[in-house]
Design a protein around this motif. Sequence first.
Motif, PDB file in Angstrom:
ATOM      1  N   ASN A  70      -0.998  -0.094  -4.544  1.00 14.50           N
ATOM      2  CA  ASN A  70      -2.269  -0.051  -3.698  1.00 14.50           C
ATOM      3  C   ASN A  70      -3.464  -0.580  -4.452  1.00 14.50           C
ATOM      4  OD1 ASN A  70      -3.666   0.141  -0.972  1.00 14.50           O
ATOM      5  ND2 ASN A  70      -4.692   1.935  -2.038  1.00 14.50           N
ATOM      6  N   GLN A  71      -3.524   0.172  -5.758  1.00 15.16           N
ATOM      7  CA  GLN A  71      -4.594  -0.031  -6.456  1.00 15.16           C
ATOM      8  C   GLN A  71      -4.609  -1.548  -7.213  1.00 15.16           C
ATOM      9  OE1 GLN A  71      -4.669   2.146 -10.282  1.00 15.16           O
ATOM     10  NE2 GLN A  71      -7.093   2.022 -10.418  1.00 15.16           N
ATOM     11  N   LYS A  72      -3.629  -1.950  -7.593  1.00 16.95           N
ATOM     12  CA  LYS A  72      -3.458  -3.205  -7.842  1.00 16.95           C
ATOM     13  C   LYS A  72      -3.987  -4.534  -7.096  1.00 16.95           C
ATOM     14  CE  LYS A  72      -0.112  -2.309 -11.665  1.00 16.95           C
ATOM     15  NZ  LYS A  72       1.271  -2.564 -12.118  1.00 16.95           N
ATOM     16  N   LEU A  73      -3.386  -3.936  -5.826  1.00 20.15           N
ATOM     17  CA  LEU A  73      -3.891  -4.806  -4.676  1.00 20.15           C
ATOM     18  C   LEU A  73      -5.342  -4.932  -4.342  1.00 20.15           C
ATOM     19  CD1 LEU A  73      -3.065  -6.711  -2.095  1.00 20.15           C
ATOM     20  CD2 LEU A  73      -2.557  -4.655  -0.807  1.00 20.15           C
ATOM     21  N   THR A 115      -0.923 -13.494  -9.535  1.00 20.40           N
ATOM     22  CA  THR A 115       0.309 -12.643  -9.497  1.00 20.40           C
ATOM     23  C   THR A 115      -0.308 -11.182  -9.333  1.00 20.40           C
ATOM     24  OG1 THR A 115       0.327 -12.470 -11.824  1.00 20.40           O
ATOM     25  CG2 THR A 115       1.633 -14.183 -10.645  1.00 20.40           C
ATOM     26  N   LEU A 116       0.730 -10.534  -8.886  1.00 21.49           N
ATOM     27  CA  LEU A 116       0.573  -8.573  -9.023  1.00 21.49           C
ATOM     28  C   LEU A 116       1.688  -8.363  -9.820  1.00 21.49           C
ATOM     29  CD1 LEU A 116      -0.350  -7.963  -5.222  1.00 21.49           C
ATOM     30  CD2 LEU A 116      -1.890  -7.777  -7.012  1.00 21.49           C
ATOM     31  N   ASP A 117       1.304  -7.564 -10.822  1.00 20.16           N
ATOM     32  CA  ASP A 117       2.113  -7.137 -11.755  1.00 20.16           C
ATOM     33  C   ASP A 117       3.042  -5.807 -11.320  1.00 20.16           C
ATOM     34  OD1 ASP A 117       3.870  -6.614 -14.099  1.00 20.16           O
ATOM     35  OD2 ASP A 117       2.204  -5.728 -15.295  1.00 20.16           O
ATOM     36  N   ILE A 118       3.694  -6.167 -10.258  1.00 19.75           N
ATOM     37  CA  ILE A 118       4.322  -5.291  -9.389  1.00 19.75           C
ATOM     38  C   ILE A 118       6.132  -5.696  -9.347  1.00 19.75           C
ATOM     39  CG2 ILE A 118       4.571  -4.001  -7.041  1.00 19.75           C
ATOM     40  CD1 ILE A 118       1.849  -4.427  -6.737  1.00 19.75           C
ATOM     41  N   ASP A 119       6.988  -4.591  -9.408  1.00 20.74           N
ATOM     42  CA  ASP A 119       8.424  -4.949  -9.255  1.00 20.74           C
ATOM     43  C   ASP A 119       8.532  -5.201  -7.674  1.00 20.74           C
ATOM     44  OD1 ASP A 119      10.912  -5.182  -9.057  1.00 20.74           O
ATOM     45  OD2 ASP A 119      11.470  -3.412 -10.477  1.00 20.74           O
ATOM     46  N   SER A 161       0.801  -1.264  -0.192  1.00 20.26           N
ATOM     47  CA  SER A 161       0.008   0.028   0.221  1.00 20.26           C
ATOM     48  C   SER A 161       0.835   1.322  -0.118  1.00 20.26           C
ATOM     49  CB  SER A 161      -0.844  -0.150   1.119  1.00 20.26           C
ATOM     50  OG  SER A 161      -1.836  -1.173   1.357  1.00 20.26           O
ATOM     51  N   SER A 162       2.042   1.093  -0.128  1.00 21.19           N
ATOM     52  CA  SER A 162       3.080   2.288  -0.035  1.00 21.19           C
ATOM     53  C   SER A 162       2.946   3.116  -1.236  1.00 21.19           C
ATOM     54  CB  SER A 162       4.562   1.911   0.409  1.00 21.19           C
ATOM     55  OG  SER A 162       4.971   0.906  -0.711  1.00 21.19           O
ATOM     56  N   THR A 163       2.512   2.616  -2.188  1.00 23.78           N
ATOM     57  CA  THR A 163       2.502   3.553  -3.768  1.00 23.78           C
ATOM     58  C   THR A 163       0.922   3.261  -4.030  1.00 23.78           C
ATOM     59  OG1 THR A 163       2.880   1.910  -5.234  1.00 23.78           O
ATOM     60  CG2 THR A 163       4.725   3.139  -4.267  1.00 23.78           C
ATOM     61  N   PRO A 164       0.517   4.644  -4.606  1.00 21.61           N
ATOM     62  CA  PRO A 164      -1.036   4.439  -5.035  1.00 21.61           C
ATOM     63  C   PRO A 164      -1.181   3.365  -6.337  1.00 21.61           C
ATOM     64  CG  PRO A 164      -0.163   6.733  -5.130  1.00 21.61           C
ATOM     65  CD  PRO A 164       0.966   5.782  -4.698  1.00 21.61           C
ATOM     66  N   GLU A 165      -0.223   3.104  -7.231  1.00 14.57           N
ATOM     67  CA  GLU A 165      -0.165   2.167  -8.046  1.00 14.57           C
ATOM     68  C   GLU A 165      -0.282   0.606  -7.519  1.00 14.57           C
ATOM     69  OE1 GLU A 165       2.124   0.676 -12.084  1.00 14.57           O
ATOM     70  OE2 GLU A 165       3.168   1.983 -10.564  1.00 14.57           O
TER      71      GLU A 165
END
Length: 255
Positions: free
Chosen positions: A197-200, A240-244, A191-195
């Motif tokens: 957090n939105q994907k989560l 999966t979450l498309d997050i680095d 949740s540390s970045t808006p992007e």
Amino acid sequence: MLITKLKASLLHLLISAIVVSCFAGFALLIWYPSPFLQISGILSILLILVSVDLILGPLLTFIIYRPKKPKLAMDLAFIGIVQIAALGYGMYTIHQGHPAYIAYTVDRFTLINIADVNPLDAKHTDLQASGWWKPITVYSQPPTDPSEKERLIFEVLEGKPDIDARPEYYEPFDKFANKVMQKGLTAQQLSSTPESNQKLEVFIAKHGKTTNDYAYLPLVGKEKDVLWVWDKATEQPVGTLDIDPWRLSNVATNG
């Protein structure tokens, strides 16, 4: 004449489509089950293979086909041989690039290609991947003996594979699954970045439960890294979450 050419080309296209579809279906279902295709770096090769076999072959048939042309059968056979050779090379490349193992080491899962390991080195026979079937999820257990640890470090420094690509250190993943489920990124980090957090939020809305019911574990691929989400209760992956994961970890740490 044009109708005849089109019929011959369409027949060639139909045969090619059946062959390519059977192989692509097998590769996607067995060698590269989701999410491994997306992060393996092999998608572009698969697309090239499909393009060559579905476009080039039928196009050449359309160009050369004339019912009364001398040596027509020889020309068509040559096209078929070239097409089969291209298909064989593509199949070999895709096979060599597919993951035989998904190895968990320290804090991450890593795709280990069949070309990079010798499955017969695994001490557990049920972990000796066939190379022709689905990848096996394993846990890389570091050696406890000090001399073996030292030997491993020196071998890695000399350029030999690290522990994640050494089947002799593989253990059945289910024996360590509960331990692994306690690791990974936290919901607070996600949740540390808006992007992110939105994907989560989108993931939770799709799969249900709460953010704390899942483990968010880095999955390292050849093309990119993502977060592999596991259900802590069932100890099974759910998506999966498309997050680095590394960028997100740095953001959370610096924040």
